[in-house]
Design a protein around this motif. Structure first.
Motif, PDB file in Angstrom:
ATOM      1  N   ILE A   1       0.906  -1.028   0.161  1.00 17.04           N
ATOM      2  CA  ILE A   1      -0.030  -0.004  -0.170  1.00 17.04           C
ATOM      3  C   ILE A   1       0.861   1.138  -0.061  1.00 17.04           C
ATOM      4  O   ILE A   1       1.706   1.506   0.864  1.00 17.04           O
ATOM      5  CB  ILE A   1      -0.872   0.037   1.287  1.00 17.04           C
TER       6      ILE A   1
ATOM      7  N   TRP B   1     -11.799   3.344   6.031  1.00 23.52           N
ATOM      8  CA  TRP B   1     -11.095   2.860   4.787  1.00 23.52           C
ATOM      9  C   TRP B   1     -10.454   1.460   5.072  1.00 23.52           C
ATOM     10  O   TRP B   1      -9.609   1.341   6.152  1.00 23.52           O
ATOM     11  CB  TRP B   1      -9.884   3.676   4.421  1.00 23.52           C
TER      12      TRP B   1
ATOM     13  N   HIS C   1     -14.398   2.125   0.872  1.00 27.95           N
ATOM     14  CA  HIS C   1     -14.327   3.410   1.435  1.00 27.95           C
ATOM     15  C   HIS C   1     -15.693   3.419   2.127  1.00 27.95           C
ATOM     16  O   HIS C   1     -16.849   3.065   1.125  1.00 27.95           O
ATOM     17  CB  HIS C   1     -14.310   4.603   0.517  1.00 27.95           C
TER      18      HIS C   1
ATOM     19  N   GLN D   1       1.554   7.350   0.855  1.00 30.88           N
ATOM     20  CA  GLN D   1       0.628   8.594   0.799  1.00 30.88           C
ATOM     21  C   GLN D   1      -0.966   7.985   0.876  1.00 30.88           C
ATOM     22  O   GLN D   1      -1.521   8.895   1.537  1.00 30.88           O
ATOM     23  CB  GLN D   1       0.727   9.026  -0.818  1.00 30.88           C
ATOM     24  N   MET D   2      -1.080   6.781   0.334  1.00 29.87           N
ATOM     25  CA  MET D   2      -2.193   6.568   0.425  1.00 29.87           C
ATOM     26  C   MET D   2      -2.790   5.875   2.006  1.00 29.87           C
ATOM     27  O   MET D   2      -3.829   6.299   2.536  1.00 29.87           O
ATOM     28  CB  MET D   2      -2.935   4.971  -0.606  1.00 29.87           C
TER      29      MET D   2
ATOM     30  N   PHE E   1      -7.927  -2.061  -6.443  1.00 27.87           N
ATOM     31  CA  PHE E   1      -6.571  -1.906  -6.044  1.00 27.87           C
ATOM     32  C   PHE E   1      -5.423  -2.604  -6.655  1.00 27.87           C
ATOM     33  O   PHE E   1      -5.532  -3.937  -7.095  1.00 27.87           O
ATOM     34  CB  PHE E   1      -6.525  -2.513  -4.559  1.00 27.87           C
TER      35      PHE E   1
ATOM     36  N   ILE F   1     -10.191  -1.659  -2.823  1.00 27.62           N
ATOM     37  CA  ILE F   1     -10.057  -0.593  -1.472  1.00 27.62           C
ATOM     38  C   ILE F   1     -11.508  -0.358  -1.319  1.00 27.62           C
ATOM     39  O   ILE F   1     -12.432   0.179  -1.928  1.00 27.62           O
ATOM     40  CB  ILE F   1      -9.366   0.542  -2.068  1.00 27.62           C
TER      41      ILE F   1
ATOM     42  N   MET G   1      -3.356   9.020   3.840  1.00 25.38           N
ATOM     43  CA  MET G   1      -4.664   9.628   3.736  1.00 25.38           C
ATOM     44  C   MET G   1      -5.535   8.658   4.587  1.00 25.38           C
ATOM     45  O   MET G   1      -6.594   9.238   5.214  1.00 25.38           O
ATOM     46  CB  MET G   1      -5.241   9.653   2.094  1.00 25.38           C
TER      47      MET G   1
END
Length: 235
Positions: free
Chosen positions: A14, A29, A127, A17-18, A114, A125, A21
């Protein structure tokens, strides 16, 4: 160092940066790979599923999670599999006893492909965002938790046909459907015949069974989002 909730994931694919977040988001998430095995979940996911802070979710599937939604694991797996095969996002409305309060709540859950470093889709992914309106529960008159698709399960029908199907399987007459959609009664009847042809059926009873088998009965057209109150009152 990222302070992940509940476990330190062994999967390192992963992007940083993800992860940052996810960790700083108030929404839930999570990431699942292989056969929908969890490799990451943020704090909001743990709160949504009412999991202990130190619970190890790494490698588990939805049916392994100690939460009432585990009963719908096969449904979630079908969604994950569809996202991987079609390589496109899919959304649903999920109504379950969520949160630390363990009360019925409504979440809009979106799944995205993903990819690994070579660009191959290896998972999804997830959400999940809490919604504050609950009128949809009254409209569907469900007594138990349920999920609704915001994307058609198959690309068999057109957008206009799906709108008619939404009301057909709720036993609304062609005349009522025409009034709701502001189109002619004859147009609705013609489209219903086309719909029957595509489904290979010749009656509403057969078509309802078809929709239940293909999950079209769980599809909710996004354009009706703002019309909940109006729809609820229709007879």
């Amino acid at each position: 160092m990222i302070n992940t909730c509940g476990f330190c994931p062994t999967y390192t694919g992963i992007p940083l940066q993800m992860l940052l977040m996810f960790e700083n988001s108030n929404d839930a998430w999570s990431v699942k790979i292989n056969r929908s095995n969890y490799v990451y979940a943020n704090r909001a996911t743990f709160c949504m599923l009412n999991l202990p802070r130190k619970f190890n979710i790494d490698g588990l599937r939805d049916e392994d999670i100690p939460h009432p939604s585990a009963e719908f694991s096969s449904h979630f797996y079908q969604q994950d599999n569809a996202v991987r095969k079609r390589v496109e996002s899919m959304s649903s409305l999920d109504v379950h006893p969520y949160g630390r309060e363990n009360i019925i709540q409504l979440f809009i859950c979106s799944k995205y492909p993903f990819y690994d470093k070579s660009g191959v889709c290896i998972g999804v992914i997830n959400h999940a965002k809490k919604l504050t309106f609950l009128s949809i529960i009254d409209f569907f008159q469900e007594k138990t938790p349920f999920s609704l698709l915001l994307s058609p399960p198959e690309k068999l029908f057109t957008e206009k046909e799906l709108e008619i199907i939404f009301f057909m399987i709720r036993r609304m007459s062609a005349k009522t459907i025409a009034n709701i959609l502001k189109i002619s009664h004859r147009t609705v009847e013609n489209r219903i015949q086309v719909i029957y042809g595509k489904a290979g059926v010749n009656s509403l009873t057969q078509f309802t069974k078809f929709c239940e088998e293909k999950s079209f009965d769980k599809y909710f057209p996004l354009k009706f989002m703002h019309q909940y109150s109006k729809i609820i009152n229709l007879k």
